[in-house]
Write a protein that holds these residues in place. Structure first.
Motif, PDB file in Angstrom:
ATOM      1  N   THR A 173       9.635   0.929  -5.760  1.00 25.58           N
ATOM      2  CA  THR A 173       8.665   1.275  -6.954  1.00 25.58           C
ATOM      3  C   THR A 173       7.254   0.539  -6.654  1.00 25.58           C
ATOM      4  OG1 THR A 173       8.288   1.287  -9.205  1.00 25.58           O
ATOM      5  CG2 THR A 173       9.753  -0.175  -8.381  1.00 25.58           C
ATOM      6  N   THR A 174       6.223   1.050  -7.210  1.00 24.24           N
ATOM      7  CA  THR A 174       5.094   0.418  -7.103  1.00 24.24           C
ATOM      8  C   THR A 174       4.801  -0.265  -8.637  1.00 24.24           C
ATOM      9  OG1 THR A 174       3.760   2.233  -7.622  1.00 24.24           O
ATOM     10  CG2 THR A 174       4.045   1.646  -5.318  1.00 24.24           C
ATOM     11  N   SER A 175       5.691  -0.072  -9.636  1.00 25.76           N
ATOM     12  CA  SER A 175       5.562  -0.567 -10.971  1.00 25.76           C
ATOM     13  C   SER A 175       5.441  -2.089 -11.105  1.00 25.76           C
ATOM     14  CB  SER A 175       6.647   0.124 -11.846  1.00 25.76           C
ATOM     15  OG  SER A 175       6.238  -0.421 -13.267  1.00 25.76           O
ATOM     16  N   PHE A 229       3.797  -7.013 -19.592  1.00 24.36           N
ATOM     17  CA  PHE A 229       5.211  -6.612 -19.627  1.00 24.36           C
ATOM     18  C   PHE A 229       5.932  -7.983 -19.769  1.00 24.36           C
ATOM     19  CE2 PHE A 229       4.209  -3.227 -16.388  1.00 24.36           C
ATOM     20  CZ  PHE A 229       4.128  -2.257 -17.389  1.00 24.36           C
ATOM     21  N   ILE A 239       6.576  -3.359 -13.310  1.00 26.75           N
ATOM     22  CA  ILE A 239       7.592  -3.707 -14.383  1.00 26.75           C
ATOM     23  C   ILE A 239       8.613  -4.546 -13.418  1.00 26.75           C
ATOM     24  CG2 ILE A 239       9.942  -2.766 -15.287  1.00 26.75           C
ATOM     25  CD1 ILE A 239       7.988  -0.489 -16.386  1.00 26.75           C
ATOM     26  N   ALA A 240       8.704  -4.187 -11.911  1.00 23.73           N
ATOM     27  CA  ALA A 240       9.614  -4.736 -11.011  1.00 23.73           C
ATOM     28  C   ALA A 240       9.069  -6.223 -11.016  1.00 23.73           C
ATOM     29  CB  ALA A 240       9.726  -4.116  -9.754  1.00 23.73           C
ATOM     30  N   GLU A 285       9.766  -8.223 -14.033  1.00 28.12           N
ATOM     31  CA  GLU A 285      11.336  -8.596 -14.278  1.00 28.12           C
ATOM     32  C   GLU A 285      11.596  -9.672 -13.290  1.00 28.12           C
ATOM     33  OE1 GLU A 285      14.721  -5.805 -14.649  1.00 28.12           O
ATOM     34  OE2 GLU A 285      14.186  -5.548 -12.451  1.00 28.12           O
TER      35      GLU A 285
END
Lengths: 435, 435
Positions: free
Chosen positions: B133-135, B257, B137-138, B141
């Motif tokens: 994923t490029t998000s 985030f 969010i990762a 997190e």
């Protein structure tokens, strides 16, 4: 962009998560029970000076040691087992370590072996040993512990098959064989379980042992009875062979200690066919045999009172053994002996970019309650795909937070197995997940 | 008997039990929290084809890889880090692994480095990464998780210092520097924390950067403010530099985030001096800095969206990082951050050969109650010496069973700290030890 072919070396493995979870569970069981019995953790390096490792195992084995010259021109080798490095540790830190010293060690070792099914060039070994006492109490304790570990791992029908190297020496003498014939006798008797009495006789004939020797050997290895009965019979037969009597005395003590530990008598057996190949054993030797499913031996163990002396110059007695942990892991896996707990309790999905912050907040809330939580890490992936992901990952509960839920301070909790879906107040969410 | 000198290779260590207990505790903390966040365990082999490992790190690093020819003439190498082998895993099992794939990996790596204090040739690395994923969010997190782990390990005053590689590219452009000057700028700015603004200027002058470039760089890296304020100021300054704007947008999301995860704002900081040397980073980069005691960075992390592509031929985006777990273990040890629990609850001593069986029976009884029990493994050692052994081992409670006790079905329980001794009925013994 030129790509590199992604491949592992033959005989080397990646352990992906599903594998790792079972491996970890088995290894943790070993650790827990080792520590309950007072064995302490130890690790030694991957590389050692080659001369430390070579010359301990016999020529055959030494061909299998990965060795090379390092950048400083030192001859180094990758460890071949955990016993020899630990003997080196005993010699190196003798004054720092209080004796008796009991340690366990669970680490990979390397063998430049031909690969075949179930045989790898890198694999874990799992050892426990007691250094610094000649007492059979240490041997008995190990046997009791090994039986407990295999029981914890749900193996049934496990037996500790026990013999004694001093006794085997005595047996050779009793049969009138010389030292050169000792090896031939061992090789033949070692196969008793596989090829039976007739097979053993044929094997000894093939190896040119005299009829007299063969008869004497067979008169011993064909004896049957409980462990105590066998000791009784053999003490009479071997009264004039000091080595044999010494070995039988050790076994007698060992069995009495097992009884004191309330180990059931069907869990151990004096077994004259157990030989244990390695040349360094000096007293009791034993294996743990898993009888159901024809698994056979899952550990090789014994007393080796002379090995530390090769490094230290004076002997430190030692006893213990090595569990075939890779084999044990395979069996646990094949038989689903340990039900594999799902590692993740829930997936927090993300409805869309506008709802991402609320999903993050709720994942954070659950983790504060020590709930294992997978937050889907992308706000731009459709919910449908996120649910499929939960299925693939074996996650049963998915939390969905859409605009409606945000407004009402609720979440949807979807059970992926039943398809059921319920709406829950956020304040009640941790409780719904824990119960 | 000729003895072999027992020694370890320079840069390689044995971990004796006291060490191992702390190491295990730290490693278990990492595992527990990694799994709480949904990262799954992975292990890769020690040896890989040399061409898999070489060519990823830059020339300097590749000189440090242990490599040799194996017995089959294959060029093999010992793993140098955990990132490259995992990228190989991603390419090799792409179809088996559901994306996004989150894994952690805690294993030793090897570097044929010059040894110096605190630097070893074999040491553990501890990584966690999200693939697929490029998000942001990762990335967020991971930062939240890292802060939680360091908090669990009792580190105080920890800050995640965050920058972005796209932004750094943009900064170079903004300053009017060319690609050849990029490296000089990075090296200088990277030292900001150590040498201050004047030092950075001097460093850039030494590297022949023009005054105009230097002024522009300094006008940026001297900015102060909260993370959000910095993003705001820089968005205005860099509005015409697309790379910089892209990087700032990523950071803006990342910070939002972190806020949603309720990470306190003093726990992270947009820090323009964080560069991260490795050439494969492509997005956010960050370190965890432990400020008290001048410990500095204990983890190097960032997004690397192109590395898997070198094996797979198509990109799989990735983000995560590596904790300096050896350094963390050392600090935990030095500061006694984790009180070291005694691993053994009691020693069952053996009064003499006639009382051995009863001692064994009682040790067995305690272990059935899951009480960690060291049975002194020798009936011929004087009680006095056994008590000294308990002291050396840090065992507080010793159980003594003499003839008197056997007769009365009691034991003596001796507290080694207070010297107090009490007589207890055997039936009450497990309770006295647990409470």
């Amino acid at each position: 962009m030129s790509t590199i072919k992604p491949q592992t070396l033959k005989g080397f493995r990646d352990f992906l998560p599903d594998d790792m979870r079972i491996r970890t569970k088995v290894i943790e069981t070993f650790k827990r029970i080792f520590e309950k019995y007072g064995y302490e953790p130890l690790e030694t390096p991957t590389l050692e000076y080659a001369n430390i490792l070579m010359g301990k195992y016999g020529e055959e084995a030494e061909k299998l040691i990965y060795n090379f010259e390092d950048r400083g021109g030192r001859k180094v080798a990758m460890k071949y087992d955990l016993t020899v490095p630990t003997c080196r540790v005993m010699a190196q830190y003798g004054d720092k370590l209080p004796l008796p010293f009991k340690r366990y060690q669970i680490q990979p070792v390397w063998r430049a072996d031909n690969t075949q099914k179930g045989r790898f060039r890198e694999f874990y070994q799992c050892d426990a040993d007691t250094f610094g006492t000649t007492s059979m109490i240490a041997d008995a304790e190990f046997i009791q512990m090994g039986l407990e570990i295999l029981n914890e791992l749900k193996f049934t029908n496990v037996v500790a098959r026990i013999n004694n190297r001093k006794f085997i020496d005595g047996l050779t003498k009793y049969a009138g064989a010389n030292n050169d014939q000792f090896y031939a006798i061992c090789v033949a008797v070692d196969k008793f379980e596989k090829i039976g009495a007739d097979g053993v006789v044929a094997e000894m004939e093939k190896r040119n042992l005299s009829n007299e020797i063969i008869n004497k050997i067979m008169s011993v290895v064909s004896l049957s009875g409980t462990s105590d009965e066998l000791v009784g019979k053999l003490k009479k037969m071997m009264a004039k062979i000091p080595e044999a009597m010494e070995g039988l005395k050790e076994l007698e003590e060992l069995f009495s200690f097992l009884k004191a530990g309330e180990v059931p008598e069907d869990k151990y057996q004096f077994d004259l066919s157990i030989i244990r190949g390695l040349s360094y054993y000096t007293g009791p030797v034993w294996e743990f045999a898993v009888k159901d499913g024809g698994v056979g031996s899952v550990a090789g163990c014994g007393r080796y009172d002379k090995l530390v002396g090769m490094y230290l110059g004076r002997d430190i007695p030692a006893t213990g053994g090595s569990f075939g942990i890779e084999r044990i892991i395979e069996i646990v896996k094949d038989r689903s002996l340990l039900t594999q707990s799902v590692s993740k309790q829930c997936l927090v999905s993300i409805f869309g970019p506008s709802e991402a912050l609320e999903s993050i907040r709720i994942a954070s809330l659950l983790r504060k309650q020590n709930i294992q939580t997978v937050l889907y890490p992308d706000a731009n992936v459709k919910l449908d795909k996120q649910l499929k992901y939960a299925n693939k990952m074996g996650i049963e509960l998915v939390i969905i937070i859409g605009p409606e839920e945000i407004k009402n301070k609720t979440v949807k909790l979807k059970n992926m197995k039943t398809g059921e879906q319920e709406t829950i107040k956020i304040t009640n969410l941790p409780n719904s997940l824990i119960h």
